[in-house]
Write an enzyme that holds these catalytic residues in place. Structure first.
Site, PDB file in Angstrom:
ATOM      1  N   THR A   1       6.575 -20.702  34.479  1.00 58.70           N
ATOM      2  CA  THR A   1       7.139 -20.870  32.109  1.00 58.70           C
ATOM      3  C   THR A   1       6.486 -19.467  32.140  1.00 58.70           C
ATOM      4  OG1 THR A   1       8.245 -20.842  29.999  1.00 58.70           O
ATOM      5  CG2 THR A   1       5.817 -22.375  30.920  1.00 58.70           C
TER       6      THR A   1
ATOM      7  N   LYS B   1       5.312 -21.636  26.461  1.00 68.84           N
ATOM      8  CA  LYS B   1       4.258 -22.264  25.809  1.00 68.84           C
ATOM      9  C   LYS B   1       3.118 -21.314  25.827  1.00 68.84           C
ATOM     10  CE  LYS B   1       6.492 -26.748  25.259  1.00 68.84           C
ATOM     11  NZ  LYS B   1       6.737 -28.186  26.576  1.00 68.84           N
TER      12      LYS B   1
ATOM     13  N   THR C   1      22.263 -15.772  33.375  1.00 69.32           N
ATOM     14  CA  THR C   1      23.281 -14.667  33.527  1.00 69.32           C
ATOM     15  C   THR C   1      22.466 -12.870  33.136  1.00 69.32           C
ATOM     16  OG1 THR C   1      24.979 -13.957  31.646  1.00 69.32           O
ATOM     17  CG2 THR C   1      25.065 -15.561  33.848  1.00 69.32           C
ATOM     18  N   THR C   2      21.622 -12.499  32.381  1.00 67.54           N
ATOM     19  CA  THR C   2      21.425 -11.395  31.653  1.00 67.54           C
ATOM     20  C   THR C   2      19.716 -11.342  31.565  1.00 67.54           C
ATOM     21  OG1 THR C   2      21.039 -12.654  29.271  1.00 67.54           O
ATOM     22  CG2 THR C   2      22.299 -11.200  29.483  1.00 67.54           C
TER      23      THR C   2
ATOM     24  N   THR D   1      15.343 -40.032  28.818  1.00 68.38           N
ATOM     25  CA  THR D   1      14.073 -39.217  28.667  1.00 68.38           C
ATOM     26  C   THR D   1      13.019 -39.758  29.307  1.00 68.38           C
ATOM     27  OG1 THR D   1      14.795 -37.363  27.517  1.00 68.38           O
ATOM     28  CG2 THR D   1      12.783 -37.057  27.967  1.00 68.38           C
TER      29      THR D   1
END
Length: 194
Positions: free
Chosen positions: A29, A32, A61-62, A147
């Site tokens: 990612t 963070k 999609t973008t 969760t």
């Protein structure tokens, strides 16, 4: 530029690649750790095409806007030469855990920067976060079932390198206030040495 292939060819190539190597795909990612958003998969064109073809839920999609890409690039360049942020982040997380433990709050032990504080009841967990925000100006995410397992509902505290001692101390005081108001159990408080 990635080569295009049919689904069956992609499947066969991806299966062959999987059999020939046990290496994981580098997936990460830019959120963070780098203060941006988005993420990436670092793999061959065939594997990336297989993800696009068979796991479109993981692909937006973008594309990322150029400003976000520039910010991520700058953050990566900076963090390649600076360890201050990582070291300070770990030190701040350790301090939050120590202060909350000393106050008798039920901190779940772990080796990450996340500081989970067990509430144990979903309604009280949500109420605790509401009180923290309304009365103390502190936003903390409640973590409830599904969760986490029922009975282990918790507050998920994520300190940053920029949380100062005064903020950490104020957090402990606010949590103690909420614990008292909700009649939540505390452990033994550490006594300061004289």
């Amino acid at each position: 530029m990635p080569t295009r292939c049919t689904r069956s060819a992609c499947t066969a190539r991806a299966a062959a690649a999987k059999r020939s190597t046990k290496a994981r795909w580098p997936v990460s990612t830019l959120a963070k750790a780098f203060g941006c958003l988005g993420g990436y998969i670092a793999a061959s064109a065939v594997l990336c095409d297989a993800v696009r073809s068979y796991a479109p839920g993981f692909i937006f999609t973008t594309a990322l806007p150029p400003a976000i890409c520039a910010a991520a690039t700058a953050a990566i360049r900076h963090l390649k030469t600076s360890s201050f942020e990582r070291e300070r982040h770990q030190e701040r997380a350790a301090r939050v855990k120590a202060v909350l433990n000393a106050a008798g709050l039920p901190v779940m032990p772990n080796d990450t920067h996340i500081v989970p504080v067990v509430v144990g009841e979903p309604e009280k967990c949500k109420t605790a976060t509401d009180l923290l925000l309304a009365d103390h100006g502190i936003y903390i995410q409640p973590i409830n079932y599904p969760t986490v397992p029922r009975g282990t509902e918790r507050l998920r505290i994520t300190p940053t390198p920029y949380h100062q001692d005064a903020l950490i101390d104020a957090l402990a005081e606010a949590l103690l206030d909420v614990w008292e108001r909700l009649d939540l159990p505390l452990g033994k408080r550490a006594v300061a040495a004289e």
